[in-house]
Scaffold this motif. Structure first.
Motif, mmCIF file in Angstrom:
data_model
loop_
_atom_site.group_PDB
_atom_site.id
_atom_site.type_symbol
_atom_site.label_atom_id
_atom_site.label_comp_id
_atom_site.label_asym_id
_atom_site.label_seq_id
_atom_site.Cartn_x
_atom_site.Cartn_y
_atom_site.Cartn_z
ATOM 1 N N LYS A 1 0.855 -1.184 0.000
ATOM 2 C CA LYS A 1 0.000 0.000 0.000
ATOM 3 C C LYS A 1 0.898 1.244 0.000
ATOM 4 C CE LYS A 1 -3.444 -2.417 2.845
ATOM 5 N NZ LYS A 1 -4.443 -2.597 1.787
ATOM 6 N N PRO A 2 0.535 2.271 -0.749
ATOM 7 C CA PRO A 2 1.381 3.471 -0.784
ATOM 8 C C PRO A 2 1.317 4.246 0.535
ATOM 9 C CG PRO A 2 -0.650 3.839 -2.012
ATOM 10 C CD PRO A 2 -0.657 2.388 -1.624
ATOM 11 N N TYR A 3 2.436 4.847 0.882
ATOM 12 C CA TYR A 3 2.458 5.774 2.021
ATOM 13 C C TYR A 3 3.431 6.901 1.698
ATOM 14 C CZ TYR A 3 6.875 3.496 3.521
ATOM 15 O OH TYR A 3 8.149 2.981 3.584
ATOM 16 N N GLY A 4 3.116 8.070 2.185
ATOM 17 C CA GLY A 4 3.953 9.226 1.907
ATOM 18 C C GLY A 4 5.249 9.170 2.686
ATOM 19 N N ALA A 5 6.371 9.458 2.030
ATOM 20 C CA ALA A 5 7.642 9.552 2.739
ATOM 21 C C ALA A 5 7.510 10.572 3.861
ATOM 22 C CB ALA A 5 8.750 9.946 1.776
ATOM 23 N N GLY A 6 8.025 10.250 5.029
ATOM 24 C CA GLY A 6 7.904 11.120 6.188
ATOM 25 C C GLY A 6 6.738 10.778 7.086
ATOM 26 N N SER A 7 5.923 9.787 6.679
ATOM 27 C CA SER A 7 4.823 9.311 7.533
ATOM 28 C C SER A 7 5.243 8.016 8.208
ATOM 29 C CB SER A 7 3.561 9.083 6.697
ATOM 30 O OG SER A 7 3.719 7.928 5.872
ATOM 31 N N TRP A 8 4.361 7.474 9.065
ATOM 32 C CA TRP A 8 4.649 6.222 9.762
ATOM 33 C C TRP A 8 4.068 5.021 9.024
ATOM 34 C CZ3 TRP A 8 8.257 5.272 13.141
ATOM 35 C CH2 TRP A 8 8.753 6.320 13.934
ATOM 36 N N GLY A 9 4.029 5.116 7.699
ATOM 37 C CA GLY A 9 3.588 3.974 6.920
ATOM 38 C C GLY A 9 2.122 4.053 6.553
ATOM 39 N N PRO A 10 1.585 3.033 5.903
ATOM 40 C CA PRO A 10 0.176 3.029 5.494
ATOM 41 C C PRO A 10 -0.750 3.112 6.706
ATOM 42 C CG PRO A 10 1.396 1.229 4.455
ATOM 43 C CD PRO A 10 2.286 1.796 5.502
ATOM 44 N N SER A 11 -1.906 3.706 6.503
ATOM 45 C CA SER A 11 -2.887 3.807 7.600
ATOM 46 C C SER A 11 -3.309 2.435 8.091
ATOM 47 C CB SER A 11 -4.107 4.608 7.139
ATOM 48 O OG SER A 11 -4.710 3.997 5.995
ATOM 49 N N ALA A 12 -3.221 1.439 7.226
ATOM 50 C CA ALA A 12 -3.585 0.078 7.629
ATOM 51 C C ALA A 12 -2.681 -0.433 8.746
ATOM 52 C CB ALA A 12 -3.510 -0.867 6.429
ATOM 53 N N ALA A 13 -1.455 0.078 8.842
ATOM 54 C CA ALA A 13 -0.556 -0.336 9.924
ATOM 55 C C ALA A 13 -1.036 0.197 11.258
ATOM 56 C CB ALA A 13 0.862 0.148 9.634
ATOM 57 N N ILE A 14 -1.605 1.400 11.241
ATOM 58 C CA ILE A 14 -2.190 1.960 12.466
ATOM 59 C C ILE A 14 -3.409 1.140 12.866
ATOM 60 C CG2 ILE A 14 -3.268 4.008 13.474
ATOM 61 C CD1 ILE A 14 -1.584 5.676 11.509
ATOM 62 N N ALA A 15 -4.224 0.800 11.871
ATOM 63 C CA ALA A 15 -5.429 0.007 12.142
ATOM 64 C C ALA A 15 -5.086 -1.386 12.664
ATOM 65 C CB ALA A 15 -6.270 -0.099 10.870
ATOM 66 N N LEU A 16 -3.965 -1.948 12.210
ATOM 67 C CA LEU A 16 -3.542 -3.278 12.659
ATOM 68 C C LEU A 16 -3.453 -3.335 14.178
ATOM 69 C CD1 LEU A 16 -2.315 -6.120 11.902
ATOM 70 C CD2 LEU A 16 -0.074 -5.001 12.013
ATOM 71 N N ALA A 17 -2.913 -2.269 14.770
ATOM 72 C CA ALA A 17 -2.793 -2.213 16.230
ATOM 73 C C ALA A 17 -4.077 -1.704 16.889
ATOM 74 C CB ALA A 17 -1.615 -1.324 16.614
ATOM 75 N N GLU A 18 -4.707 -0.700 16.263
ATOM 76 C CA GLU A 18 -5.874 -0.077 16.891
ATOM 77 C C GLU A 18 -7.060 -1.026 17.003
ATOM 78 O OE1 GLU A 18 -6.755 3.598 14.960
ATOM 79 O OE2 GLU A 18 -5.331 4.712 16.239
ATOM 80 N N ARG A 19 -7.133 -2.045 16.141
ATOM 81 C CA ARG A 19 -8.215 -3.035 16.283
ATOM 82 C C ARG A 19 -8.165 -3.731 17.640
ATOM 83 N NH1 ARG A 19 -7.167 -4.236 10.665
ATOM 84 N NH2 ARG A 19 -5.731 -5.915 11.278
ATOM 85 N N ASP A 20 -6.971 -3.763 18.233
ATOM 86 C CA ASP A 20 -6.818 -4.376 19.541
ATOM 87 C C ASP A 20 -6.770 -3.335 20.656
ATOM 88 O OD1 ASP A 20 -6.586 -6.828 18.243
ATOM 89 O OD2 ASP A 20 -4.412 -6.614 18.014
ATOM 90 N N GLY A 21 -7.084 -2.074 20.318
ATOM 91 C CA GLY A 21 -7.022 -1.014 21.311
ATOM 92 C C GLY A 21 -5.610 -0.569 21.640
ATOM 93 N N VAL A 22 -4.691 -0.821 20.714
ATOM 94 C CA VAL A 22 -3.276 -0.522 20.931
ATOM 95 C C VAL A 22 -2.848 0.636 20.020
ATOM 96 C CG1 VAL A 22 -0.923 -1.424 20.651
ATOM 97 C CG2 VAL A 22 -2.718 -2.873 21.646
ATOM 98 N N SER A 23 -2.015 1.528 20.533
ATOM 99 C CA SER A 23 -1.431 2.592 19.728
ATOM 100 C C SER A 23 0.071 2.361 19.635
ATOM 101 C CB SER A 23 -1.683 3.970 20.353
ATOM 102 O OG SER A 23 -3.062 4.276 20.362
ATOM 103 N N TRP A 24 0.602 2.580 18.440
ATOM 104 C CA TRP A 24 2.051 2.512 18.293
ATOM 105 C C TRP A 24 2.706 3.571 19.201
ATOM 106 C CZ3 TRP A 24 4.190 -1.526 16.006
ATOM 107 C CH2 TRP A 24 3.473 -2.211 15.008
#
Length: 480
Positions: free
Chosen positions: A454-477
């Motif tokens: 999945k595309p992500y902008g340079a300077g970001s923390w990766g695709p939004s799906a990576a945030i969702a991967l953790a947030e589904r479990d109530g976890v924040s990076w």
């Protein structure tokens, strides 16, 4: 085999690794008096140059990459070095190399840094020249293959000439002080080991973030990708050190036995437990940077970012997720391990309007080496409007805690152990193959499920799906 080598043979002696890490590490060890006076270093690579020319080449590398205060006795160190040009793809030249090495009755250590396709030819050349017999050990720099199958081919080729006790597979992360300090933290402090389990730990995060892009590794990286370049070796070794059972002693066999048990207990990853990405143009540290395809000069499906939710299926870690992520062109360069503890079972302060947060242990590996433990504390005051609690950090900055201690390059420790024969911080064959087995299953999953970056902008923390991967479990990076 117990011997201290008095000959060190460096393959890839003109490469980037040699210039940035190997030569500076050896020079620094020499300046500190940690190398035996009779140790001689023979460098080899394809480049045609004389010993005098190579010494000048080495001098320039040391002046560029090693601080001046660690270059004591530079001329003495350079006099240890000789050079022989060898084309690893042919048998010619190895006899001359053997002559340059000379008598090594006291022991020979070989550092092999080469493309995986050249391993077998190089071992054959060494064997032809008699440089695999007697007191000889060999250090193997990654990549050790691109899959379980190719890794086994390399290991088989090396094993035909060297027994396992003479093979030192290198993962330079294991030479980092804070990585080694993780073992001390766990097993030298009664405070942590009793609570280092699923009853008290909610989850673990391991992040290896880079701000750089391809940086001259175009061909290698596009063939490898983030999963094989970072997760297969560095990150799985960090996970194994976090999750391993207490070894019976701090020796090579005991430590590596426990690590391989963890790697074999890794659960196969499901398609909802992995995210892959590739950076696009953006800005890092305020500077505009191109996208991966732009740097590469062509379209590519290679991943530059991976996030994985992993599980270790044993009693200690039942139900505890391990969140792994690594990527290029992220906002900051950081390698860290986060141990997130569970909430307290009952807060006696709730009736006073105070909220509590669970404790968190952050082990920083780079760019700064530190250990930080967050603890709840009362905010000073009369509390007439309610009790206030705040999470406060207890910081141990390693350079401050051990003032006067030299901050060493990771390869200093590993090269010294290679010369002296201590395998504790090196990776055993069954570890490597257990890592590849898990990685190959993820790559097969991506292929079967049609998962693409999945595309992500340079300077970001990766695709939004990576945030969702953790947030589904109530976890924040940890960066959020």
């Amino acid at each position: 085999m117990s011997f201290t080598a008095d000959r060190l043979l460096l393959f890839g002696a003109t490469g980037d690794l040699a210039q940035r890490m190997l030569l500076p590490s050896l020079c620094a060890l020499d300046a500190d008096g940690l190398l035996s006076d009779d140790l001689r270093i023979v460098g080899t690579a394809r480049s045609q140059m004389s010993t005098a020319e190579y010494r000048q080449f080495a001098r320039q590398a040391l002046e560029k990459f090693l601080p001046a205060d660690r270059r004591g006795g530079l001329a003495t160190f350079l006099n240890r070095i000789s050079y022989v040009a060898v084309d690893a793809t042919t048998i010619e030249g190895y006899d001359e190399l053997a002559t340059a090495v000379g008598n090594y009755d006291n022991g020979l250590a070989i550092f092999l840094s080469t493309a995986p396709s050249l391993f077998e030819a190089t071992i054959a050349g060494l064997d032809h020249a008699g440089l695999t017999k007697g007191n000889v050990r060999i250090g193997l720099e990654k990549p050790l293959g691109t899959s379980l199958e190719t890794s086994q081919e390399i290991n088989d080729a090396v094993a035909r000439a060297f027994s396992e006790d003479r093979i030192f597979r290198i993962d330079h992360y294991l030479g980092k002080e804070t990585v080694q300090n993780l073992l001390a933290l766990r097993f030298a402090n009664l405070l942590f080991e009793p609570i280092w389990n699923a009853k008290y730990i909610d989850h673990v995060q391991i992040t290896v973030a880079e701000t750089v892009g391809l940086e001259g590794r175009v061909a290698f990286y596009d063939d490898a990708g983030a999963l094989r370049d970072m997760v297969q070796n560095h990150m799985l070794q960090l996970l194994a050190l976090v999750a391993m059972e207490p070894p019976t002693s701090f020796d090579a066999t005991s430590v590596r036995d426990e690590k391989v048990k963890v790697l074999r207990a890794l659960r196969e990853v499901g398609d909802a437990e992995t995210v892959t990405g590739q950076y696009r143009a953006g800005a890092v540290s305020g500077a505009a940077v191109p996208g991966y395809d732009d740097e590469l000069g062509k379209d590519s499906s290679t991943e530059t970012f991976v996030a994985i939710k992993a599980h270790v299926d044993n009693w200690r870690w039942k139900g505890v997720p391990f969140y792994l992520r690594t990527g290029k062109r992220l906002p900051e360069r950081v390698t860290e391990i986060v141990i997130q503890f569970r909430c307290i079972p009952h807060s006696i302060f709730a009736g006073r309007g105070a909220t509590t947060k669970p404790n968190r242990l952050v082990i920083g590996i780079q760019p700064e080496e530190n250990v930080q433990l967050s603890m709840m504390a009362k905010v000073p005051g009369l509390d007439r409007e309610g009790l206030r609690l705040r999470s406060v950090p207890l910081d141990i900055a390693m350079p401050d805690a051990f003032s006067g201690t030299v901050r060493r390059i990771a390869y200093e420790r590993l090269l010294l152990d290679l010369v002296e024969g201590d395998q504790t911080l090196f990776v055993r064959r069954d570890e490597v193959e257990a890592q590849w087995e898990w990685i190959d299953a993820i790559r097969a999953l991506w292929a079967e499920a049609g998962i693409t970056p999945k595309p992500y902008g340079a300077g970001s923390w990766g695709p939004s799906a990576a945030i969702a991967l953790a947030e589904r479990d109530g976890v924040s990076w940890h960066d959020e």
